[in-house]
Design a protein around this motif. Sequence first.
Motif, PDB file in Angstrom:
ATOM      1  N   UNK A 195       0.815  -1.210   0.000  1.00 38.14           N
ATOM      2  CA  UNK A 195       0.000   0.000   0.000  1.00 38.14           C
ATOM      3  C   UNK A 195       0.852   1.266   0.000  1.00 38.14           C
ATOM      4  N   UNK A 196       1.952   1.253   0.756  1.00 41.59           N
ATOM      5  CA  UNK A 196       2.808   2.435   0.782  1.00 41.59           C
ATOM      6  C   UNK A 196       3.363   2.754  -0.595  1.00 41.59           C
ATOM      7  N   UNK A 197       3.875   1.730  -1.283  1.00 44.43           N
ATOM      8  CA  UNK A 197       4.408   1.932  -2.630  1.00 44.43           C
ATOM      9  C   UNK A 197       3.308   2.372  -3.588  1.00 44.43           C
ATOM     10  N   UNK A 198       2.102   1.818  -3.420  1.00 43.92           N
ATOM     11  CA  UNK A 198       0.986   2.177  -4.296  1.00 43.92           C
ATOM     12  C   UNK A 198       0.612   3.644  -4.126  1.00 43.92           C
ATOM     13  N   UNK A 199       0.608   4.128  -2.884  1.00 42.86           N
ATOM     14  CA  UNK A 199       0.284   5.530  -2.627  1.00 42.86           C
ATOM     15  C   UNK A 199       1.313   6.445  -3.287  1.00 42.86           C
ATOM     16  N   UNK A 200       2.594   6.088  -3.165  1.00 44.66           N
ATOM     17  CA  UNK A 200       3.656   6.915  -3.745  1.00 44.66           C
ATOM     18  C   UNK A 200       3.530   6.970  -5.266  1.00 44.66           C
ATOM     19  N   UNK A 201       3.310   5.819  -5.887  1.00 43.42           N
ATOM     20  CA  UNK A 201       3.219   5.768  -7.349  1.00 43.42           C
ATOM     21  C   UNK A 201       1.960   6.475  -7.842  1.00 43.42           C
ATOM     22  N   UNK A 202       0.887   6.440  -7.048  1.00 42.01           N
ATOM     23  CA  UNK A 202      -0.367   7.081  -7.457  1.00 42.01           C
ATOM     24  C   UNK A 202      -0.189   8.577  -7.674  1.00 42.01           C
ATOM     25  N   UNK A 203       0.698   9.219  -6.909  1.00 48.20           N
ATOM     26  CA  UNK A 203       0.942  10.648  -7.100  1.00 48.20           C
ATOM     27  C   UNK A 203       1.474  10.937  -8.502  1.00 48.20           C
TER      28      UNK A 203
ATOM     29  N   UNK B  13      12.670   6.294  -1.739  1.00 48.12           N
ATOM     30  CA  UNK B  13      11.691   5.369  -1.166  1.00 48.12           C
ATOM     31  C   UNK B  13      12.149   3.918  -1.366  1.00 48.12           C
ATOM     32  N   UNK B  14      11.942   3.102  -0.343  1.00 48.06           N
ATOM     33  CA  UNK B  14      12.330   1.692  -0.421  1.00 48.06           C
ATOM     34  C   UNK B  14      11.175   0.874  -0.991  1.00 48.06           C
ATOM     35  N   UNK B  15      11.154   0.777  -2.319  1.00 50.20           N
ATOM     36  CA  UNK B  15      10.129  -0.009  -2.990  1.00 50.20           C
ATOM     37  C   UNK B  15      10.418  -1.496  -2.837  1.00 50.20           C
ATOM     38  N   UNK B  16       9.376  -2.334  -2.918  1.00 54.52           N
ATOM     39  CA  UNK B  16       9.610  -3.791  -2.933  1.00 54.52           C
ATOM     40  C   UNK B  16      10.511  -4.167  -4.094  1.00 54.52           C
ATOM     41  N   UNK B  17      11.421  -5.077  -3.866  1.00 53.29           N
ATOM     42  CA  UNK B  17      12.360  -5.485  -4.912  1.00 53.29           C
ATOM     43  C   UNK B  17      11.689  -6.486  -5.837  1.00 53.29           C
TER      44      UNK B  17
END
Length: 415
Positions: A21-29, A221-225
């Motif tokens: 969810x954190x990565x999704x929020x960042x990418x959504x911007x 940001x530390x995205x999932x690898x």
Amino acid sequence: MAIAGITSASRTKNTLGHTSRGALVVVTTLFFMWGFCTVLNDALIPHLQSIFALSYLKASLIQLAFFGSYFLFAPAAGSLVERIGYQRTMVSGLVTMSLGALLFVPAALTALYGLFLAAQVVLAAGVTILQVAANPYVTILGPPETASSRLNLTQAFNTLGDTVAPYIGSIFLLGGAAAETAPYGGSALAAFRIRQAATVKVPYIAIAATLLFLAVAIALYKFPRLEVTQDFRPGDAGGSLHDSIWKHPHLWLGALAIFVYVGAEVSIGSFLAKYIAGPEIGNMSLQKATQLVTLYWAGMMLGRFVGSAIMQRIAANRLLTVAATGAGLMTLLSFFTLGHLAELGSLTGRGSGLLVQAIVGGAVFPVLMGHLADIYGIHRALFLPFLCYLLIVYYGLRGWRIAATEVQSHISHME
């Protein structure tokens, strides 16, 4: 704007078992920002048209420069994802967009239309890189069965950016310009253009700063690898040595449908403010008319949410047919009236590259519509997007189901 299902010419070996969810929020911007930058042109076009006394054809070069970049840079963007990964590609896209936004400053200082077009090319190159990386990344940020819902969510924010851009542009681009009559020529005309173009500087500097901030945030940001691998090539396991995207009519007809759809959408948006402001239609100021363009894109956003819900019960091709028919009829209605009728597998990489390049319809059709508007008037030029919607209706009824198996005997005969 974003096209669902667009991916880069790459894959991942695995997707996450749960949504990050954190990565999704960042990418959504990012979806919001490229939607905003894209549709801000709907306010910029009438502004530059007034400054440079442009015909509709010459004004359409703005969209030609912007959407032409999709066609030119999409293949390279897919290769970039394969070389440096999703995260670094998104950062590269944001930095490129920021550079393009900053180029609007010298364009405004010199009041040279050619520089505005060059800035559009660079800005759109960044948008293309960003879109090719972000779209597929969203699909793999969680389980495959929820990929569509994640794309719908992020693209809703993309459409939100589309919706607010004309209103904000009307305030800062059109509202900030002093009301004055253009001189006939010479140094007075050059000075007039520089004064009027000055309103472009602050909004695009703010956009550039925001994009750079996002680039730093994405970089840190530390995205999932997630590992990126090459697409299957002809002869690989699961691929056919003689296979080609042109042997799959439902694919290239889908690309053609995207081509004419984006063409119709962008053509209408590009000239809608001028159309509404016309004395025979809305008879209002250009700033007020541009604010009303927000309703056009708000309708797009509403349609995305409603369509997503309806597709739970109705097949996508049927909904596409109904929507395209309705859009075509509304365009035809505006064509014949004056607006006051009522008060109310393996080819994935290459195939997705074709779909990305089909967005070049947003470059081609505004030029055609601009040419028609110069000859017949903007009112009559609406017949062109009507024809676009007719082809989309055909794709919804028939084109989507023409698979490779239906033409295999014909292909064999040709070979």
